[in-house]
Design an enzyme around this catalytic site. Structure first.
Site, PDB file in Angstrom:
ATOM      1  N   ASP A 172      32.599  38.460  49.743  1.00  0.00           N
ATOM      2  CA  ASP A 172      33.925  37.866  49.656  1.00  0.00           C
ATOM      3  C   ASP A 172      34.828  38.630  50.640  1.00  0.00           C
ATOM      4  OD1 ASP A 172      34.990  40.180  48.465  1.00  0.00           O
ATOM      5  OD2 ASP A 172      34.947  39.370  46.456  1.00  0.00           O
ATOM      6  N   GLU A 183      32.791  51.995  39.425  1.00  0.00           N
ATOM      7  CA  GLU A 183      33.700  52.591  38.448  1.00  0.00           C
ATOM      8  C   GLU A 183      33.019  52.666  37.078  1.00  0.00           C
ATOM      9  OE1 GLU A 183      36.206  53.764  39.742  1.00  0.00           O
ATOM     10  OE2 GLU A 183      36.884  52.473  41.365  1.00  0.00           O
ATOM     11  N   ASP A 218      34.692  46.495  40.217  1.00  0.00           N
ATOM     12  CA  ASP A 218      33.979  47.475  41.034  1.00  0.00           C
ATOM     13  C   ASP A 218      32.872  48.115  40.204  1.00  0.00           C
ATOM     14  OD1 ASP A 218      33.109  49.452  42.742  1.00  0.00           O
ATOM     15  OD2 ASP A 218      35.128  50.075  43.340  1.00  0.00           O
ATOM     16  N   HIS A 252      45.687  36.665  37.526  1.00  0.00           N
ATOM     17  CA  HIS A 252      45.606  36.202  38.914  1.00  0.00           C
ATOM     18  C   HIS A 252      44.772  34.924  39.027  1.00  0.00           C
ATOM     19  CE1 HIS A 252      47.733  39.558  40.446  1.00  0.00           C
ATOM     20  NE2 HIS A 252      46.768  40.450  40.311  1.00  0.00           N
ATOM     21  N   MET A 278      50.702  42.556  34.095  1.00  0.00           N
ATOM     22  CA  MET A 278      50.541  42.162  35.493  1.00  0.00           C
ATOM     23  C   MET A 278      51.150  43.173  36.467  1.00  0.00           C
ATOM     24  SD  MET A 278      48.592  39.641  35.322  1.00  0.00           S
ATOM     25  CE  MET A 278      48.559  39.342  37.099  1.00  0.00           C
ATOM     26  N   ASP A 331      35.942  49.882  47.311  1.00  0.00           N
ATOM     27  CA  ASP A 331      36.057  51.152  48.033  1.00  0.00           C
ATOM     28  C   ASP A 331      35.396  52.321  47.325  1.00  0.00           C
ATOM     29  OD1 ASP A 331      37.742  51.289  45.888  1.00  0.00           O
ATOM     30  OD2 ASP A 331      39.578  51.605  47.035  1.00  0.00           O
ATOM     31  N   GLU A 389      43.417  40.714  35.704  1.00  0.00           N
ATOM     32  CA  GLU A 389      42.752  39.893  36.723  1.00  0.00           C
ATOM     33  C   GLU A 389      42.711  38.418  36.346  1.00  0.00           C
ATOM     34  OE1 GLU A 389      42.271  41.060  39.542  1.00  0.00           O
ATOM     35  OE2 GLU A 389      42.569  43.146  38.966  1.00  0.00           O
TER      36      GLU A 389
END
Length: 221
Positions: free
Chosen positions: A90, A118, A115, A150, A164, A95, A147
């Protein structure tokens, strides 16, 4: 800026030129979701419980209904959930440990990624709450609720009390106990700006028992 946070920038959801509103689920109010994979160090049942509870939170304030269709053949889910490392097909690479925790994409994309590098947890015991407070693990319930906002089209809210809010800051109460972050009136107002008030009481997401078309409208957290 160095604190763990949502991978989405603070750029707002784009406005649909046809409706004058942020991108949204135009015709659907019943959405399905499914896990593509699970985090290897957390019980699958707790991952599904955290995600289901997150959907239920949004259902109550929005009128959306959500159904878990994980493992059901011949059903293409509206929302796809998974744990991934670094670059994963995507536009937004993860990171590694710390930094960006997860990202979701604005409607009607339906991708919700966490992630994999994590450590994740669920606040259901005293030990897990202490681990969350000390940032030994991150709260999957809080981050997934953010999330999913979103995924439904909700932007960041510049108020640390709101679910949020872009940053992740676990907070103790006056007795030093972990506080499970909840939805606020700010979050409720934000989604109702897009979809209108919830005329019902909200319906809990449905799905199997808890057991051991991308558009370029991105919002990551």
């Amino acid at each position: 800026m160095l604190a763990p946070r949502c991978g989405m920038s603070d750029v707002q959801n784009e406005i649909d030129s046809d409706t004058g509103l942020p991108y949204q689920w135009e015709k659907k109010r019943h959405l399905t979701y499914a896990f593509e994979n699970y985090h290897p160090s957390m019980e699958e049942s707790k991952q599904r419980l955290a995600i289901r509870e997150s959907f239920n939170r949004w259902s109550i304030v929005s009128g959306f209904k959500f159904r878990d269709v994980t493992g059901i053949k011949d059903v293409i889910p509206d929302i796809r959930i998974g744990f991934f490392s670094k670059c994963h097909n995507d536009p937004d690479c993860f990171d590694g440990h710390l930094g960006v925790l997860a990202h979701g994409y604005y409607p009607e994309d339906g991708e919700l990624h966490f992630d994999k590098d994590e450590p994740w947890g669920y606040p259901d015991t005293t030990k897990s709450k202490n681990d969350l407070l000390e940032k030994k693990v991150f709260d999957l319930l809080e981050v997934s609720t953010h999330e999913i906002g979103h995924v439904l089209g909700v932007d960041h809210i510049p108020n640390a009390r709101a679910i949020m809010f872009a940053g992740y800051f676990p907070t103790p109460d006056i007795n030093g106990n972990y506080i499970i972050k909840k939805m606020t009136d700010l979050d409720k107002e934000k989604i109702q700006e897009i979809y209108g008030p919830n005329v019902g009481t909200g319906v809990a997401s449905r799905g199997p028992p808890i057991l051991p078309n991308r558009q370029n409208n991105t919002a990551s957290s």
